[in-house]
Design an enzyme around this catalytic site. Structure first.
Site, PDB file in Angstrom:
ATOM      1  NE  ARG A  44      -3.942   2.019   2.429  1.00  0.00           N
ATOM      2  CZ  ARG A  44      -4.084   2.982   3.354  1.00  0.00           C
ATOM      3  NH1 ARG A  44      -3.226   3.062   4.351  1.00  0.00           N
ATOM      4  NH2 ARG A  44      -5.075   3.835   3.291  1.00  0.00           N
ATOM      5  CB  ILE A  70      -5.482   6.300  -0.475  1.00  0.00           C
ATOM      6  CG1 ILE A  70      -5.424   4.770  -0.570  1.00  0.00           C
ATOM      7  CG2 ILE A  70      -4.760   6.784   0.771  1.00  0.00           C
ATOM      8  CD1 ILE A  70      -3.984   4.210  -0.678  1.00  0.00           C
ATOM      9  CB  SER A  71     -10.603   3.795   0.563  1.00  0.00           C
ATOM     10  OG  SER A  71     -11.374   4.407  -0.435  1.00  0.00           O
ATOM     11  NE  ARG A  72     -10.974   3.021   8.536  1.00  0.00           N
ATOM     12  CZ  ARG A  72     -11.985   2.611   9.318  1.00  0.00           C
ATOM     13  NH1 ARG A  72     -13.193   3.134   9.171  1.00  0.00           N
ATOM     14  NH2 ARG A  72     -11.804   1.698  10.237  1.00  0.00           N
TER      15      ARG A  72
END
Ligand code: SAH
Length: 224
Positions: A44, A70-72
């Protein structure tokens, strides 16, 4: 933030942090082993600004260029699990953003088409997909509200920006037997909606908890 410096190296420190992240996701209720395995493998920290790299494996959203996020990891794991991928599917993602969610999908299905309205993010994510040799991704700079009629129908559709209602155009592009996952809501809050289309085209809808996404906006931004 228009330019972004990124790390392109993985190492045991990051692998260790990923394992810790996976344990955290499990403690928060994620049980899909295939999804967890892919997130254990995928770096990531490649998808975020180098300044945030140390925190890449915390369950947090981070800023990315074009004022997006950026999504968790929990959100990525949840949305991906809800799609129940077997490996055969053609998936449409709306809101490429950093490209991380798309990369996770690409390892779990046959092909992913992804659309991003910001040209900067479209280009940046494309570079990362090449670096990671994710050759089953086709990415587009465009308006996700239109979907991708030329490639429809899709077995799965995932929207990673918050809509005020479920766009009819996207429902039309969902294949019989298909599933769409989309956050829907207003300024008071969003809920994850799961829409199933049966073989006769009938729809059933259920909710899968509260969530928080940047808005799903009309039109595209940047190069024509
Ligand atoms: N899946 C992403 C989440 C990014 S945030 C990730 O893993 O990083 C949501 C993204 O949706 C943003 O990049 C935003 O620009 C994009 N978006 C919003 N409205 C859109 C639209 N109409 N078409 C395409 N992308 C859109």
């Amino acid at each position: 933030m228009t330019q972004m410096q990124r790390s392109k190296r993985d190492n045991y420190k990051y692998k260790g942090l990923r394992l810790r992240m996976i344990k955290e996701l499990m403690s928060k209720g994620i049980t899909d082993v295939k999804v967890l395995q892919v997130m254990l493998d995928l770096p990531r920290h490649f998808f975020i600004e180098i300044g945030f790299e140390e925190w890449a494996y915390r369950d947090q959203a981070f800023p990315i260029p074009s004022d997006q996020t950026i999504s968790r990891p929990y959100t990525v794991a949840l949305q991906t699990s809800l799609l129940k991928l077997t490996g055969q599917e053609t998936v449409l993602e709306i809101g490429t953003g950093s490209g991380y969610q798309c990369a996770v999908l690409s390892r779990l299905c046959n092909r992913v088409y992804t659309i991003e309205r910001h040209d900067t993010l479209f280009k940046l994510s494309n570079t990362i997909f090449q670096e990671l040799s994710l050759f089953n991704i086709r990415n587009y700079h465009g308006d996700g509200y239109r979907g991708l009629p030329l490639k429809a129908p899709f077995d799965r559709i995932i929207v990673t920006a918050g809509a005020d209602k479920i766009p009819h155009t996207l429902v039309e592009q969902l294949a019989p037997g298909g599933t769409m996952v989309i956050p829907v809501g207003d300024t008071h809050g969003q809920e994850m909606q799961v829409l199933d289309k049966d073989q006769d085209g009938n729809l059933t809808q259920r909710t899968a908890g509260k969530c928080e996404f940047v808005p799903f906006l009309q039109g595209k931004v940047g190069a024509i």
